[in-house]
Design a protein around this motif. Structure first.
Motif, mmCIF file in Angstrom:
data_model
loop_
_atom_site.group_PDB
_atom_site.id
_atom_site.type_symbol
_atom_site.label_atom_id
_atom_site.label_comp_id
_atom_site.label_asym_id
_atom_site.label_seq_id
_atom_site.Cartn_x
_atom_site.Cartn_y
_atom_site.Cartn_z
ATOM 1 N N GLY A 26 0.786 -1.227 0.000
ATOM 2 C CA GLY A 26 0.000 0.000 0.000
ATOM 3 C C GLY A 26 0.816 1.274 0.000
ATOM 4 O O GLY A 26 0.275 2.343 -0.289
ATOM 5 N N SER A 27 2.114 1.196 0.284
ATOM 6 C CA SER A 27 2.921 2.413 0.380
ATOM 7 C C SER A 27 3.153 3.074 -0.970
ATOM 8 O O SER A 27 3.233 4.303 -1.066
ATOM 9 C CB SER A 27 4.269 2.106 1.038
ATOM 10 O OG SER A 27 4.095 1.756 2.393
ATOM 11 N N THR A 28 3.270 2.277 -2.033
ATOM 12 C CA THR A 28 3.511 2.856 -3.355
ATOM 13 C C THR A 28 2.354 3.754 -3.768
ATOM 14 O O THR A 28 2.561 4.865 -4.268
ATOM 15 C CB THR A 28 3.715 1.742 -4.400
ATOM 16 O OG1 THR A 28 4.835 0.940 -4.022
ATOM 17 C CG2 THR A 28 3.974 2.338 -5.772
ATOM 18 N N SER A 29 1.128 3.296 -3.565
ATOM 19 C CA SER A 29 -0.041 4.116 -3.907
ATOM 20 C C SER A 29 -0.058 5.407 -3.094
ATOM 21 O O SER A 29 -0.384 6.483 -3.614
ATOM 22 C CB SER A 29 -1.329 3.326 -3.666
ATOM 23 O OG SER A 29 -1.420 2.218 -4.537
ATOM 24 N N LYS A 30 0.311 5.307 -1.811
ATOM 25 C CA LYS A 30 0.356 6.506 -0.964
ATOM 26 C C LYS A 30 1.429 7.474 -1.456
ATOM 27 O O LYS A 30 1.224 8.693 -1.459
ATOM 28 C CB LYS A 30 0.624 6.112 0.486
ATOM 29 C CG LYS A 30 -0.512 5.351 1.144
ATOM 30 C CD LYS A 30 -0.153 4.933 2.570
ATOM 31 C CE LYS A 30 -1.278 4.133 3.211
ATOM 32 N NZ LYS A 30 -0.897 3.650 4.576
ATOM 33 N N ASN A 31 2.562 6.940 -1.874
ATOM 34 C CA ASN A 31 3.639 7.799 -2.386
ATOM 35 C C ASN A 31 3.207 8.535 -3.651
ATOM 36 O O ASN A 31 3.479 9.731 -3.817
ATOM 37 C CB ASN A 31 4.891 6.955 -2.685
ATOM 38 C CG ASN A 31 5.553 6.420 -1.437
ATOM 39 O OD1 ASN A 31 5.341 6.943 -0.339
ATOM 40 N ND2 ASN A 31 6.354 5.383 -1.595
ATOM 41 N N ILE A 32 2.544 7.816 -4.544
ATOM 42 C CA ILE A 32 2.060 8.433 -5.784
ATOM 43 C C ILE A 32 1.067 9.542 -5.472
ATOM 44 O O ILE A 32 1.130 10.643 -6.022
ATOM 45 C CB ILE A 32 1.426 7.369 -6.704
ATOM 46 C CG1 ILE A 32 2.505 6.409 -7.216
ATOM 47 C CG2 ILE A 32 0.700 8.020 -7.872
ATOM 48 C CD1 ILE A 32 1.958 5.212 -7.961
ATOM 49 N N ARG A 33 0.146 9.240 -4.565
ATOM 50 C CA ARG A 33 -0.857 10.247 -4.189
ATOM 51 C C ARG A 33 -0.193 11.479 -3.573
ATOM 52 O O ARG A 33 -0.550 12.630 -3.904
ATOM 53 C CB ARG A 33 -1.870 9.646 -3.222
ATOM 54 C CG ARG A 33 -3.001 10.631 -2.855
ATOM 55 C CD ARG A 33 -4.129 9.936 -2.119
ATOM 56 N NE ARG A 33 -3.704 9.373 -0.850
ATOM 57 C CZ ARG A 33 -3.554 8.065 -0.621
ATOM 58 N NH1 ARG A 33 -3.781 7.192 -1.594
ATOM 59 N NH2 ARG A 33 -3.160 7.608 0.562
ATOM 60 N N SER A 34 0.790 11.274 -2.705
ATOM 61 C CA SER A 34 1.478 12.394 -2.065
ATOM 62 C C SER A 34 2.190 13.271 -3.084
ATOM 63 O O SER A 34 2.137 14.503 -3.012
ATOM 64 C CB SER A 34 2.499 11.874 -1.044
ATOM 65 O OG SER A 34 1.868 11.209 0.021
ATOM 66 N N LEU A 35 2.859 12.624 -4.049
ATOM 67 C CA LEU A 35 3.601 13.393 -5.045
ATOM 68 C C LEU A 35 2.665 14.174 -5.954
ATOM 69 O O LEU A 35 2.919 15.349 -6.254
ATOM 70 C CB LEU A 35 4.476 12.452 -5.879
ATOM 71 C CG LEU A 35 5.330 13.137 -6.944
ATOM 72 C CD1 LEU A 35 6.274 14.162 -6.317
ATOM 73 C CD2 LEU A 35 6.125 12.102 -7.737
ATOM 74 N N LEU A 36 1.576 13.543 -6.396
ATOM 75 C CA LEU A 36 0.651 14.244 -7.286
ATOM 76 C C LEU A 36 -0.070 15.371 -6.563
ATOM 77 O O LEU A 36 -0.358 16.417 -7.161
ATOM 78 C CB LEU A 36 -0.334 13.260 -7.917
ATOM 79 C CG LEU A 36 0.138 12.677 -9.271
ATOM 80 C CD1 LEU A 36 1.433 11.897 -9.122
ATOM 81 C CD2 LEU A 36 -0.941 11.792 -9.885
#
Length: 373
Positions: free
Chosen positions: A166-176
């Protein structure tokens, strides 16, 4: 007019009473003034922002942190992106006529985005770049940011992709979300690492959830400028293509682009037209990155050793990059490349040119070619 982009957006935000736009572009103006050494202007604008509590200004969408840092990966604290301020001079690209037209259309579209917005016409400022390594995808992203006078926020794939569920999706969301919070060009390089087709049987379910999250976040970007690049467009999920308004395939440069590139790289050196044309023809099939690497390597060697650069020296460097089996010095087998080059292009590799490359007489070249037959 310098800083026109920032000033026009600040005025537009003020007229709309949108403090988020005013503060974001004022902060960007401060950064550019600071780079230019305008200390008094930086202090004046910074004081004005601080006096009205710009660091916690309210907008319709909530609290805006003007100096918000780039988000980091939660577990290892790696930065999710790198932020740079490219210049046009450092990011010049040499494109085919068709690709140049596409880039011009994309830039024109972005320049008129406020007009489209005012007319209620939705915009989708997204561009997908694909092509072999070394064809200029990253440089083109830099060029676009420079032309738009915006910082380039380049995602770091090694930080975005996490081994934790689940961390990859959170990272993508944070960056966008970060890209939405300030004016910038968001560049997602190695895009296939997070946007692979969901029907790939070799991928685990977690990556499929990442793709779904990515699609949702792209849909919510609004007018944030997004540029993505991949060497493997065939690996992308089919739904990705529909999210990108513009798509551009970058190929190895053709003769016109190779000549423009070499002319730019050699602008401070005296190369005659005949020598330049020979280097252009000999570099057919090389990527722009390979040509640039070989040219700079040769120029560095020439300058360090106080040699005057010549087209023969450059031609040797280009050929060594293209054909690792070549040798111009060393053991007795160094002449083996003569007949191979002759077979590759009889018209280009004349006896005269081959003699210059190996520093031997044309008659000796002729004899070697006859012996090898």
């Amino acid at each position: 007019m310098k800083y026109y982009t920032e000033i026009s957006h600040i005025v537009r935000g003020a007229l709309r009473s949108d403090k988020s736009i005013v503060s974001a572009y004022t902060q960007q103006l401060i950064e550019k003034l600071s780079t230019d050494g305008e200390i008094l202007a930086v202090k004046g604008l910074s004081d004005q922002l601080n006096s009205i509590g710009a660091n916690t200004m309210k907008s319709a969408s909530g609290t805006l942190n003007v100096s918000r840092p780039i988000p980091v990966e939660k577990d290892n604290r790696f930065s999710l992106a790198d932020k740079t301020h490219p210049t046009v001079q450092e990011s010049i690209v040499f494109l085919s006529d068709d690709n140049e037209s596409t880039v011009d259309a994309f830039l024109s579209y972005l320049v008129k985005k406020d007009r489209l917005h005012d007319l209620g016409i939705p915009i989708n400022p997204t561009l997908l770049l694909h092509g072999e390594p070394g064809t200029g995808k990253s440089k083109l992203a830099n060029y676009l940011a420079a032309k738009l006078e915006l910082p380039l926020v380049t995602a770091r794939a090694d930080a975005l992709i996490s081994s934790y569920l689940g961390s990859t999706s959170k990272n993508i969301r944070s960056l966008l979300e970060y890209a939405q919070s300030e004016p910038c060009v968001l560049f997602l390089d190695e895009f296939d690492a997070i946007a692979k087709a969901r029907d790939d049987k070799n991928e685990i379910g977690e990556l499929k959830r990442v793709v779904v999250s990515l699609l949702q976040n792209i849909d919510n970007l609004g007018d944030t400028i997004l540029v993505a690049a991949t060497n493997h467009v065939h690996l992308l999920d089919p739904a990705i293509g529909r999210r990108f308004h513009y798509k551009l395939e970058l190929l190895s440069p053709k003769e016109r682009e190779r000549k423009s590139l070499l002319s730019a790289l050699l602008s401070k050196f005296d190369f005659n037209n005949e020598g330049m044309d020979i280097c252009v023809m000999a570099s057919e099939g090389m990527t722009g990155a390979e040509i640039e690497m070989a040219t700079y390597e040769y120029l560095r060697f020439s300058v360090i050793n106080d040699h005057t650069p010549t087209y023969i020296g450059l031609l040797k460097e280009l050929l060594l990059v293209m054909h690792p089996w070549l040798s111009f010095q060393g053991d007795d087998s160094k002449y083996n490349g003569i007949h191979k080059l002759k077979e590759l292009n009889t018209e280009l590799y004349t006896g005269k040119l081959l003699s210059k490359l190996w520093d031997i007489s044309p008659s000796y070249v002729s004899r070697l070619l006859k012996e090898q037959k």
